[in-house]
Structure formats: structure tokens, C-alpha cells
Design a protein around this motif. Structure first.
Motif, PDB file in Angstrom:
ATOM      1  N   PHE A  23      34.761  35.707  37.482  1.00 19.03           N
ATOM      2  CA  PHE A  23      34.706  36.141  38.888  1.00 19.03           C
ATOM      3  C   PHE A  23      34.585  37.660  38.966  1.00 19.03           C
ATOM      4  O   PHE A  23      33.735  38.196  39.698  1.00 19.03           O
ATOM      5  CB  PHE A  23      35.959  35.660  39.632  1.00 19.03           C
ATOM      6  CG  PHE A  23      36.044  36.142  41.052  1.00 19.03           C
ATOM      7  CD1 PHE A  23      35.437  35.438  42.080  1.00 19.03           C
ATOM      8  CD2 PHE A  23      36.734  37.308  41.366  1.00 19.03           C
ATOM      9  CE1 PHE A  23      35.508  35.887  43.393  1.00 19.03           C
ATOM     10  CE2 PHE A  23      36.806  37.768  42.672  1.00 19.03           C
ATOM     11  CZ  PHE A  23      36.187  37.048  43.694  1.00 19.03           C
ATOM     12  N   ALA A  24      35.430  38.351  38.199  1.00 16.16           N
ATOM     13  CA  ALA A  24      35.431  39.824  38.237  1.00 16.16           C
ATOM     14  C   ALA A  24      34.083  40.372  37.778  1.00 16.16           C
ATOM     15  O   ALA A  24      33.518  41.285  38.392  1.00 16.16           O
ATOM     16  CB  ALA A  24      36.561  40.366  37.366  1.00 16.16           C
ATOM     17  N   LYS A  25      33.575  39.787  36.696  1.00 12.28           N
ATOM     18  CA  LYS A  25      32.302  40.235  36.130  1.00 12.28           C
ATOM     19  C   LYS A  25      31.178  40.047  37.154  1.00 12.28           C
ATOM     20  O   LYS A  25      30.386  40.967  37.405  1.00 12.28           O
ATOM     21  CB  LYS A  25      32.023  39.421  34.858  1.00 12.28           C
ATOM     22  CG  LYS A  25      30.844  39.857  34.035  1.00 12.28           C
ATOM     23  CD  LYS A  25      30.948  39.191  32.637  1.00 12.28           C
ATOM     24  CE  LYS A  25      29.687  39.423  31.825  1.00 12.28           C
ATOM     25  NZ  LYS A  25      28.613  38.490  32.209  1.00 12.28           N
ATOM     26  N   GLU A  29      28.917  42.917  39.005  1.00 10.23           N
ATOM     27  CA  GLU A  29      27.448  42.860  38.857  1.00 10.23           C
ATOM     28  C   GLU A  29      26.747  42.792  40.212  1.00 10.23           C
ATOM     29  O   GLU A  29      25.593  43.185  40.343  1.00 10.23           O
ATOM     30  CB  GLU A  29      27.057  41.645  38.003  1.00 10.23           C
ATOM     31  CG  GLU A  29      27.300  41.875  36.518  1.00 10.23           C
ATOM     32  CD  GLU A  29      27.208  40.593  35.676  1.00 10.23           C
ATOM     33  OE1 GLU A  29      27.456  40.696  34.459  1.00 10.23           O
ATOM     34  OE2 GLU A  29      26.912  39.521  36.233  1.00 10.23           O
ATOM     35  N   ASN A  30      27.460  42.289  41.217  1.00 11.20           N
ATOM     36  CA  ASN A  30      26.868  42.193  42.544  1.00 11.20           C
ATOM     37  C   ASN A  30      27.278  43.347  43.461  1.00 11.20           C
ATOM     38  O   ASN A  30      27.186  43.243  44.683  1.00 11.20           O
ATOM     39  CB  ASN A  30      27.233  40.846  43.176  1.00 11.20           C
ATOM     40  CG  ASN A  30      26.416  39.716  42.566  1.00 11.20           C
ATOM     41  OD1 ASN A  30      25.266  39.512  42.917  1.00 11.20           O
ATOM     42  ND2 ASN A  30      27.005  39.012  41.611  1.00 11.20           N
ATOM     43  N   GLY A  31      27.763  44.424  42.850  1.00 12.73           N
ATOM     44  CA  GLY A  31      28.012  45.643  43.610  1.00 12.73           C
ATOM     45  C   GLY A  31      29.362  45.733  44.299  1.00 12.73           C
ATOM     46  O   GLY A  31      29.601  46.641  45.087  1.00 12.73           O
ATOM     47  N   ARG A  36      41.859  46.425  41.108  1.00 15.45           N
ATOM     48  CA  ARG A  36      42.982  46.183  40.186  1.00 15.45           C
ATOM     49  C   ARG A  36      43.007  44.720  39.785  1.00 15.45           C
ATOM     50  O   ARG A  36      42.708  43.837  40.592  1.00 15.45           O
ATOM     51  CB  ARG A  36      44.308  46.551  40.858  1.00 15.45           C
ATOM     52  CG  ARG A  36      45.547  46.370  39.980  1.00 15.45           C
ATOM     53  CD  ARG A  36      46.761  47.025  40.619  1.00 15.45           C
ATOM     54  NE  ARG A  36      46.595  48.470  40.709  1.00 15.45           N
ATOM     55  CZ  ARG A  36      47.198  49.257  41.613  1.00 15.45           C
ATOM     56  NH1 ARG A  36      48.004  48.729  42.488  1.00 15.45           N
ATOM     57  NH2 ARG A  36      46.980  50.560  41.617  1.00 15.45           N
ATOM     58  N   VAL A  37      43.381  44.481  38.530  1.00 18.54           N
ATOM     59  CA  VAL A  37      43.715  43.118  38.096  1.00 18.54           C
ATOM     60  C   VAL A  37      45.185  43.156  37.699  1.00 18.54           C
ATOM     61  O   VAL A  37      45.595  43.994  36.878  1.00 18.54           O
ATOM     62  CB  VAL A  37      42.855  42.654  36.904  1.00 18.54           C
ATOM     63  CG1 VAL A  37      43.170  41.197  36.560  1.00 18.54           C
ATOM     64  CG2 VAL A  37      41.368  42.821  37.201  1.00 18.54           C
ATOM     65  N   ILE A  69      37.872  48.464  33.817  1.00 17.42           N
ATOM     66  CA  ILE A  69      38.356  48.668  35.188  1.00 17.42           C
ATOM     67  C   ILE A  69      39.397  49.783  35.180  1.00 17.42           C
ATOM     68  O   ILE A  69      40.489  49.635  34.622  1.00 17.42           O
ATOM     69  CB  ILE A  69      38.928  47.351  35.761  1.00 17.42           C
ATOM     70  CG1 ILE A  69      37.799  46.316  35.856  1.00 17.42           C
ATOM     71  CG2 ILE A  69      39.571  47.577  37.120  1.00 17.42           C
ATOM     72  CD1 ILE A  69      38.241  44.934  36.254  1.00 17.42           C
ATOM     73  N   LYS A  70      39.028  50.915  35.799  1.00 21.15           N
ATOM     74  CA  LYS A  70      39.893  52.098  35.798  1.00 21.15           C
ATOM     75  C   LYS A  70      39.933  52.723  37.182  1.00 21.15           C
ATOM     76  O   LYS A  70      39.039  52.483  37.997  1.00 21.15           O
ATOM     77  CB  LYS A  70      39.342  53.131  34.806  1.00 21.15           C
ATOM     78  CG  LYS A  70      39.467  52.708  33.351  1.00 21.15           C
ATOM     79  CD  LYS A  70      38.943  53.789  32.437  1.00 21.15           C
ATOM     80  CE  LYS A  70      39.191  53.385  30.991  1.00 21.15           C
ATOM     81  NZ  LYS A  70      38.073  53.781  30.121  1.00 21.15           N
TER      82      LYS A  70
END
Lengths: 133, 135
Positions: A23-25, A29-31, A36-37, A69-70
Motif C-alpha cells: 500500500f505504502a509503495k 508511486e502515485n504521488g 509516518r509508519v 520514509i524520512k
């Protein structure tokens, strides 16, 4: 859209972490933004640098790390709940030293912090998406 | 942090057997410091979490059910309990701990935090939330 993600299950035992990663990826990829995770319950085990899956299997921990993710200052926004982590033997260098334990196993793409980070993510994101049973 | 959102914590599992119930309560207690509009829902086996008279002497676990009594002091006073989930388990409102809060808008009168609602009512309440955390 600005997403926050909560992962409540450990890797390899349960698909929640894989699904959350996909989901995150896809969101990135879709902008969209993953701000945060947050890893809670057995989900903290997704941060173990000692994870060694067989070569023909996916590497769940490295998958998370690959998303990079930062925050704006370059701090990891893969956040592991401190209370849930310590009671399951997941330690960064600082917690290991503080508790006189040899070795540490928090992957450097992650950081340990408190539950306030989960609530803050719920407040600051447009959507908080929870993965787990 | 000026933003106030409606947070609902869905408790779906019994107190012991898995870690979800106690780690949910830990989130709720931390969340209290963020001054959000917090409510809790107890559905499915989650209704067992607030049953009166829990005793963990025989299982070596901490009896954290007493902690629910502290929620009123943190302004967490909307505890929705599924009527259907109670009935399916042979329970009624009289089996639930008397969880109360003091209403500052009503001369600090002591009032019940427990609101037994039907699943249809709960569905409507859930749809009004900004954030639902499910445990």
C-alpha cells in the motif's frame, strides 16, 4: 494525500505488514505522501536488523527500509513503539546501553519513539490506515 | 497543536489471550494528553474487557481492568458498548463495571460513561469519526 500507516502484526507470521508495505509503495508511486509508519504490537518485529529470510523469499525489513520514509530533517519516519519494542526484545543502541544489554537489533531505517507519535500521525495526516487483524 | 479530531478506539478482543486489549488501553491513556475528542467502542469479545469482577490471580497476568476507572479523570467519558455483542454473550449492562465521570458542565455531577448502543447506532457514530483505531 498525506497518509499515516499503523502496522500491528509481525513479519512472516501475518500478511498485514506485506500488505501495508505494498500500500505504502503504491501510494508513493502515485504521488501521495507517507508521513509516518507506526509499528505497534508484534509489528515492532518488522524493524529487526537480525531478520534473515531464505534467499528465495521477500525481505520484509529491507522492503520497509527501501521506501526511505524520512522527515524533512532526514530522520526516519518508520517509527517503532518503545514500550511494545522493549517488552519484545527490540532495542536500539541507546536502549541497549541504558539497560546494560549487549547488542542491539533496530534496523537503522527505523527509530524508536513513544505512542504520542501515533496520535500525532492521526492528527496530522489526512488518513490513518491500520493494518492487522 | 490546535487541531481537534474525533478519535475512536475500537476494542474487539477480550482482555487476555492476546496483547491487543492492554496495548489499546495504553494508547488511549497516552492519547488523553493530546486533548482530542476521544471515544471508545467495545464490540465482539471486546465487551469482556469491561466486565465487572475480573480476577487474574490464576494466570499470572496484570489485572488492568481497574485502569478503565481512570478514564473519566482524563475526560474520556464516551464508552459505547454494542448491545448485540453483550446479548450474544449472555451479558447485560448490569455485568459491566460502573465507569463514571464528573460532568463539569453540570456542577461536577457523577454520570455514567457507559452507553449501550445498537450496532446500527454504533455504525452511525463510527461514520462521524476522523480516526478509528482498531484493536
Amino acid at each position: 494525500m498525506k497518509f499515516a500507516i499503523q502496522v500491528n502484526e509481525g513479519p512472516y507470521q501475518h500478511q498485514a505488514s506485506d500488505t501495508a508495505f505494498q500500500f505504502a509503495k503504491a501510494a508513493i508511486e502515485n504521488g501521495h505522501e507517507i508521513m509516518r509508519v507506526f509499528f505497534y504490537h508484534d509489528g515492532v518485529n518488522n524493524a529487526s536488523s537480525f531478520t534473515l529470510p531464505p534467499q528465495d523469499d521477500r525481505h520484509v525489513v529491507n522492503n520497509w527500509a527501501s521506501l526511505d520514509i524520512k522527515d524533512a530533517d532526514g530522520n526516519p519516519e518508520l517509527v517503532v513503539c518503545v514500550a511494545a519494542a522493549l517488552r519484545r526484545g527490540m532495542l536500539d543502541e541507546s536502549e541497549a546501553t541504558k539497560n546494560s544489554i549487549e547488542g542491539n537489533n533496530l534496523h537503522p531505517a527505523f527509530r524508536i519513539s513513544g505512542l504520542g507519535q501515533l496520535i500525532e500521525a492521526g492528527i496530522q495526516s489526512d488518513r490513518l490506515v491500520v493494518f492487522g487483524d | 497543536m490546535a487541531t481537534t479530531k474525533k478519535f475512536m478506539y475500537l476494542n474487539r478482543r477480550s482482555s487476555f489471550g492476546t496483547v491487543y486489549a492492554i496495548e489499546s488501553l495504553e494508547v488511549v491513556l497516552i492519547a488523553a494528553a493530546f486533548e482530542q475528542d476521544v471515544s471508545l467502542a467495545f464490540i465482539d469479545d471486546g465487551v469482556y474487557q469491561i466486565v465487572e469482577g475480573q480476577n487474574t490471580d490464576g494466570i499470572g497476568m496484570k489485572n488492568f481492568s481497574k485502569t478503565f476507572h481512570a478514564l473519566g479523570d482524563y475526560d474520556i467519558n464516551k464508552l459505547y458498548v454494542s448491545k448485540e455483542s453483550l446479548e450474544e454473550r449472555g451479558l447485560s449492562e448490569s455485568d459491566i463495571m460502573p465507569l463514571v465521570y464528573e460532568d463539569e458542565d453540570d456542577d461536577w455531577a457523577e454520570k455514567s460513561s457507559i452507553k449501550v448502543v445498537s450496532n446500527d447506532e454504533l455504525k452511525a457514530i463510527m461514520s462521524e469519526q476522523d480516526v478509528c483505531l482498531s484493536f
